[in-house]
Design a protein around this motif. Structure first.
Motif, PDB file in Angstrom:
ATOM      1  N   GLY A 126       0.362  14.602   9.598  1.00 29.36           N
ATOM      2  CA  GLY A 126       1.632  14.586   9.129  1.00 29.36           C
ATOM      3  C   GLY A 126       2.063  16.033   8.493  1.00 29.36           C
ATOM      4  O   GLY A 126       1.179  16.807   8.617  1.00 29.36           O
ATOM      5  N   ASP A 127       3.203  15.817   7.767  1.00 26.94           N
ATOM      6  CA  ASP A 127       3.621  16.869   7.025  1.00 26.94           C
ATOM      7  C   ASP A 127       2.642  17.224   5.749  1.00 26.94           C
ATOM      8  O   ASP A 127       2.421  16.423   5.227  1.00 26.94           O
ATOM      9  CB  ASP A 127       5.080  16.741   6.757  1.00 26.94           C
ATOM     10  CG  ASP A 127       5.847  16.694   8.010  1.00 26.94           C
ATOM     11  OD1 ASP A 127       5.513  17.097   8.989  1.00 26.94           O
ATOM     12  OD2 ASP A 127       6.920  16.071   7.825  1.00 26.94           O
ATOM     13  N   TYR A 142       0.768  -1.287   0.193  1.00 26.80           N
ATOM     14  CA  TYR A 142       0.107  -0.199   0.022  1.00 26.80           C
ATOM     15  C   TYR A 142       0.761   1.168   0.050  1.00 26.80           C
ATOM     16  O   TYR A 142       2.036   1.225   0.486  1.00 26.80           O
ATOM     17  CB  TYR A 142      -0.878  -0.042   1.254  1.00 26.80           C
ATOM     18  CG  TYR A 142      -1.989  -1.140   1.109  1.00 26.80           C
ATOM     19  CD1 TYR A 142      -3.230  -0.701   0.481  1.00 26.80           C
ATOM     20  CD2 TYR A 142      -1.655  -2.247   1.559  1.00 26.80           C
ATOM     21  CE1 TYR A 142      -4.358  -1.689   0.547  1.00 26.80           C
ATOM     22  CE2 TYR A 142      -2.518  -3.158   1.693  1.00 26.80           C
ATOM     23  CZ  TYR A 142      -4.074  -3.037   1.055  1.00 26.80           C
ATOM     24  OH  TYR A 142      -5.022  -4.114   0.957  1.00 26.80           O
ATOM     25  N   VAL A 143       0.215   2.280  -0.572  1.00 24.67           N
ATOM     26  CA  VAL A 143       1.034   3.536  -0.586  1.00 24.67           C
ATOM     27  C   VAL A 143       0.431   4.303   0.502  1.00 24.67           C
ATOM     28  O   VAL A 143      -0.637   4.383   0.495  1.00 24.67           O
ATOM     29  CB  VAL A 143       0.791   4.333  -2.018  1.00 24.67           C
ATOM     30  CG1 VAL A 143       1.477   5.775  -1.893  1.00 24.67           C
ATOM     31  CG2 VAL A 143       1.509   3.710  -2.977  1.00 24.67           C
ATOM     32  N   THR A 144       1.116   4.674   1.541  1.00 24.22           N
ATOM     33  CA  THR A 144       0.656   5.298   2.759  1.00 24.22           C
ATOM     34  C   THR A 144       0.670   6.714   2.477  1.00 24.22           C
ATOM     35  O   THR A 144       1.529   7.211   1.892  1.00 24.22           O
ATOM     36  CB  THR A 144       0.996   4.674   4.044  1.00 24.22           C
ATOM     37  OG1 THR A 144       2.184   5.070   3.949  1.00 24.22           O
ATOM     38  CG2 THR A 144       0.916   3.150   4.214  1.00 24.22           C
ATOM     39  N   LEU A 145       0.369   7.623   3.854  1.00 20.93           N
ATOM     40  CA  LEU A 145       0.430   8.938   3.665  1.00 20.93           C
ATOM     41  C   LEU A 145       2.003   9.245   3.786  1.00 20.93           C
ATOM     42  O   LEU A 145       2.591  10.350   3.527  1.00 20.93           O
ATOM     43  CB  LEU A 145      -0.192   9.510   5.147  1.00 20.93           C
ATOM     44  CG  LEU A 145      -1.699   9.541   4.937  1.00 20.93           C
ATOM     45  CD1 LEU A 145      -1.946  10.330   6.169  1.00 20.93           C
ATOM     46  CD2 LEU A 145      -1.830  10.612   3.910  1.00 20.93           C
ATOM     47  N   ALA A 200       1.535  18.421  -3.900  1.00 18.88           N
ATOM     48  CA  ALA A 200       2.228  18.199  -5.298  1.00 18.88           C
ATOM     49  C   ALA A 200       3.842  18.961  -4.816  1.00 18.88           C
ATOM     50  O   ALA A 200       4.667  18.702  -5.894  1.00 18.88           O
ATOM     51  CB  ALA A 200       1.655  19.355  -5.945  1.00 18.88           C
ATOM     52  N   GLN A 201       4.176  19.093  -3.643  1.00 20.03           N
ATOM     53  CA  GLN A 201       5.730  19.362  -3.438  1.00 20.03           C
ATOM     54  C   GLN A 201       6.430  18.281  -2.890  1.00 20.03           C
ATOM     55  O   GLN A 201       7.246  17.887  -3.448  1.00 20.03           O
ATOM     56  CB  GLN A 201       5.781  20.369  -2.536  1.00 20.03           C
ATOM     57  CG  GLN A 201       7.165  21.180  -2.832  1.00 20.03           C
ATOM     58  CD  GLN A 201       7.073  22.855  -2.107  1.00 20.03           C
ATOM     59  OE1 GLN A 201       6.190  23.020  -1.296  1.00 20.03           O
ATOM     60  NE2 GLN A 201       8.128  23.433  -2.356  1.00 20.03           N
ATOM     61  N   ALA A 202       5.724  17.540  -1.828  1.00 19.56           N
ATOM     62  CA  ALA A 202       6.283  16.627  -1.193  1.00 19.56           C
ATOM     63  C   ALA A 202       6.026  14.968  -2.005  1.00 19.56           C
ATOM     64  O   ALA A 202       6.583  14.102  -1.678  1.00 19.56           O
ATOM     65  CB  ALA A 202       5.648  16.027   0.216  1.00 19.56           C
ATOM     66  N   ASN A 203       5.068  15.107  -3.213  1.00 17.14           N
ATOM     67  CA  ASN A 203       4.606  14.049  -3.847  1.00 17.14           C
ATOM     68  C   ASN A 203       4.023  12.796  -2.820  1.00 17.14           C
ATOM     69  O   ASN A 203       4.387  11.711  -2.746  1.00 17.14           O
ATOM     70  CB  ASN A 203       5.683  13.413  -4.861  1.00 17.14           C
ATOM     71  CG  ASN A 203       6.012  14.335  -5.967  1.00 17.14           C
ATOM     72  OD1 ASN A 203       5.256  15.003  -6.477  1.00 17.14           O
ATOM     73  ND2 ASN A 203       7.485  14.513  -6.227  1.00 17.14           N
ATOM     74  N   ARG A 204       3.129  13.288  -2.000  1.00 17.36           N
ATOM     75  CA  ARG A 204       2.722  12.123  -1.098  1.00 17.36           C
ATOM     76  C   ARG A 204       0.937  12.284  -1.027  1.00 17.36           C
ATOM     77  O   ARG A 204       0.387  13.372  -1.862  1.00 17.36           O
ATOM     78  CB  ARG A 204       3.089  12.574   0.190  1.00 17.36           C
ATOM     79  CG  ARG A 204       4.310  11.796   0.729  1.00 17.36           C
ATOM     80  CD  ARG A 204       4.538  12.059   2.282  1.00 17.36           C
ATOM     81  NE  ARG A 204       4.582  13.372   2.803  1.00 17.36           N
ATOM     82  CZ  ARG A 204       5.750  14.028   3.100  1.00 17.36           C
ATOM     83  NH1 ARG A 204       6.855  13.388   3.206  1.00 17.36           N
ATOM     84  NH2 ARG A 204       5.540  15.062   3.863  1.00 17.36           N
ATOM     85  N   LEU A 205       0.303  11.291  -0.740  1.00 17.65           N
ATOM     86  CA  LEU A 205      -1.041  11.391  -0.779  1.00 17.65           C
ATOM     87  C   LEU A 205      -1.331  12.400   0.650  1.00 17.65           C
ATOM     88  O   LEU A 205      -0.528  12.578   1.530  1.00 17.65           O
ATOM     89  CB  LEU A 205      -1.762   9.868  -0.319  1.00 17.65           C
ATOM     90  CG  LEU A 205      -1.526   9.104  -1.516  1.00 17.65           C
ATOM     91  CD1 LEU A 205      -2.187   7.682  -1.284  1.00 17.65           C
ATOM     92  CD2 LEU A 205      -2.278   9.646  -2.634  1.00 17.65           C
ATOM     93  N   VAL A 206      -2.734  12.865   0.754  1.00 17.26           N
ATOM     94  CA  VAL A 206      -3.009  13.886   1.699  1.00 17.26           C
ATOM     95  C   VAL A 206      -4.506  13.274   2.250  1.00 17.26           C
ATOM     96  O   VAL A 206      -5.075  12.580   1.457  1.00 17.26           O
ATOM     97  CB  VAL A 206      -3.071  15.220   1.388  1.00 17.26           C
ATOM     98  CG1 VAL A 206      -1.785  15.729   0.984  1.00 17.26           C
ATOM     99  CG2 VAL A 206      -4.032  15.453   0.068  1.00 17.26           C
ATOM    100  N   VAL A 207      -4.602  13.803   3.459  1.00 16.53           N
ATOM    101  CA  VAL A 207      -6.009  13.483   3.983  1.00 16.53           C
ATOM    102  C   VAL A 207      -6.789  14.846   3.751  1.00 16.53           C
ATOM    103  O   VAL A 207      -6.376  15.865   3.851  1.00 16.53           O
ATOM    104  CB  VAL A 207      -5.953  13.296   5.424  1.00 16.53           C
ATOM    105  CG1 VAL A 207      -7.560  13.165   5.974  1.00 16.53           C
ATOM    106  CG2 VAL A 207      -5.085  12.058   5.841  1.00 16.53           C
TER     107      VAL A 207
END
Lengths: 200, 398
Positions: free
Chosen positions: B306-307, B226-229, B269-276
């Motif tokens: 998280g960040d 899984y891709v997590t936060l 879009a900067q950290a390339n992560r999923l968000v809540v």
């Protein structure tokens, strides 16, 4: 003067035509399994291919037995005696209606060129196809026998064997037309009787 | 819920699992108070409906999420589901999802489904969660060669030719980036397809629904990654939020059918992560469904989660939903040529040789060239045998 000789025994003819039928069936179904065209559909082609393969193995067992017990295997002992004359005939003489240089007898019915090509068929092409085919069919059981081989090399060897067999078939079928008439060799393999030029 | 058989029990949508105890309204629908006495007296062995009231409606409506689970299974014919159909085996969910100490066999987020090759008879008190538990590893009698597939191909791959076959569509594409458009009068826009499924909804964006869907196939050993936060990804290609684990070399992996669900959603879009994202809440809370401001909804959603860099964007995402229900009768299972063909269903799986699909280009090219050359050769030879005597006769005549 021409002489009619009983060249092929009943078993030989039966064996020849059954083998021809089975090999052509294997080629038609085999190249369908290879993905070249669609005739029977994959499942049916597979079932027919396996049935023909087992039939050919059983037939071959009979043929090996026959060759050994009758001593007919000696027909395939290779020789290069007069090989050049045979080659010359097919490359040159045949265009000038020259008679075939080989005197065919029931005891030595294969000329040196035939001896070589049929020997290659029997000790190389057929075993290659049969062994790779068996390994292909029993692929899932191979690890249990301690054999570790990928399906791809097996499949490629089997495919290469099939191409060699197809090449043999093309040339073989063409060569049957080089007798007295186009059909005379084929007819001889049907009836067993062949007209042979009698030498003085 | 799980054991009541009166059919009278209904949860109230926004009461955290509670039913209506007094007459209440939601979305224009009246919810009568539930007679808990009747419900309690009806308790028994769960049937399809008991599990289905939740599991058929995942994602908010009938068949939205799974694709192989929707309400059509309640009245399935043999063609839709050979196991659950009353004309088929007539099984309930619990026939396969057996329980040991009230723990239901199935798969969880990280635990693989029970895929071991164990046989289980109805009398056995154990996990009966795999096809092989009942059918064994060599189930094909008529064409035994098919049994040679079971080490690499799941039963589901061939025996579930398509999913969402019962007439209910399933959600295949969800583009959140299109959400938030309102009509000129400020009202929400809702567009629906002929089945009544929303193709556009102001709150949710653009959606695409499909019926009778061909699965995508992937190696699967029962585990999911899984891709997590906390995970970063490349936004240039679709982010696979979950990914089946396994491969050709993995002895416990099988080729398995999946619903490949795609979407487009907001991300960092900067950290390339999923968000809540915060979706639900009163106006001014930052909830997207009240304020329609993605930036605020992510900021509020990420607070304490998280960040967050502060920069949002939209990224393509995808999910793999394992397909294991809606098993068709054997006469409807996939035929060999669905896969054993040049560009069949398994065209995208690489790393192994498959008869009918694969070949060595150089070998085929060499082989066919030699065959064609030999045919040309004997044709030329034959032509010579006809032509030479003919020319000689002509010359002699002159």
């Amino acid at each position: 003067m021409k002489n009619k000789i009983n060249m092929y025994t009943r078993f030989e003819r039966l064996w020849h035509w059954l083998q021809a039928f089975l090999i052509i069936s294997l080629a038609i179904t085999g190249f369908e399994l290879h993905g070249n065209y669609r005739v029977f559909g994959f499942e049916q082609a597979h079932i027919l291919h396996i049935q023909a393969a087992w039939s050919l193995l059983i037939l071959s067992a009979f043929a090996v037995f026959w060759h050994m017990t009758t001593g007919q295997w000696r027909q395939y002992i290779p020789t290069f005696k007069n090989f050049d004359k045979i080659l010359y005939h097919y490359l040159v003489g045949i265009f000038f209606n020259e008679p075939h240089p080989y005197e065919k007898t029931p005891e030595a019915k294969l000329n040196p060129l035939q001896r070589l090509s049929y020997l290659a068929l029997k000790v190389f092409i057929l075993p290659l196809l049969i062994l790779s085919g068996l390994a292909y069919f029993f692929y899932n059981q191979l690890p249990g026998l301690g054999i570790s081989i990928g399906l791809r090399p097996l499949a490629l060897v089997h495919t290469a064997g099939a191409f060699l067999m197809l090449l043999f078939l093309v040339v073989h079928v063409y060569m049957t037309t080089t007798g007295g008439t186009v059909w005379s060799y084929t007819w001889a393999m049907v009836t067993g009787w062949e007209e042979v030029e009698e030498k003085e | 819920m799980c054991h009541e058989r009166s059919g009278a029990y209904k949860k109230f949508p926004t009461d955290c699992g509670h039913p209506a105890y007094t007459e209440k309204n939601f979305g224009g629908k009246a919810f009568a108070p539930v007679d808990l006495n009747t419900v309690a007296k009806s308790v028994g062995k769960p049937e399809l409906r008991n599990c289905g009231v939740c599991h058929f409606y995942g994602g908010g409506d009938d068949g939205v999420k799974h694709g192989d689970l929707d309400s059509t299974l309640l009245s399935a014919d043999r063609e839709l589901d050979i196991h659950m159909s009353k004309d088929g085996a007539g099984l309930d969910c619990a026939s396969c999802h057996t329980t040991v100490n009230h723990e239901i066999a199935g798969r969880y987020y990280t635990e693989p489904a029970q895929m071991e090759r164990c046989l289980a008879l109805p009398k056995d008190y154990c996990n009966r969660m795999s096809c092989e538990s009942c059918h064994g590893a060599r189930p094909h009698v008529e064409n035994a060669k098919l049994n040679d597939h079971t080490d690499k191909v799941s039963c589901q791959a061939c025996h579930i030719p398509t999913f969402s076959r019962g007439g209910k569509s399933t959600l295949m594409w969800w583009d959140w980036s299109k959400a938030g458009n309102h009509a000129d009068d400020g009202k929400m826009i809702v567009k629906k397809d002929p089945d009544g499924r929303p193709t556009y909804h102001t709150m949710k964006g653009e959606m695409r629904w499909e019926k009778d869907v061909t699965p995508v196939y992937a190696w699967y050993n029962g585990g999911m990654e899984y891709v997590t936060l906390n995970d970063t990804f490349s936004p240039d290609e679709p982010v696979r939020i979950n990914r089946p684990e396994g491969g050709y070399e993995d002895a416990s992996a099988r080729i398995f059918p999946f619903k490949y669900f795609q979407g487009r959603q907001v991300y960092d879009a900067q950290a390339n992560r999923l968000v809540v994202t915060k979706l639900f809440g009163p106006k001014g809370s930052g909830a997207y469904w009240s304020d329609y401001d993605w930036q605020k909804s992510v900021e509020v959603g990420m607070a304490g989660n998280g960040d967050f860099s502060g920069e949002i964007g939209f990224v393509d995402t995808a999910m793999y939903w394992p397909i294991t229900h809606m098993v068709a009768p054997k006469e409807d299972s996939l035929q060999c040529a669905a896969c054993h063909v040049r560009n069949g269903r398994l065209a995208s799986l690489s790393g192994f040789y498959m008869p009918g699909r694969d070949r060595a280009g150089w070998l085929d090219m060499t082989g066919w060239s030699l065959v064609v050359l030999s045919i040309l050769g004997v044709a030329a030879h034959g032509l010579g045998r006809v032509l030479f005597p003919f020319l000689r006769r002509k010359r002699d005549e002159e």
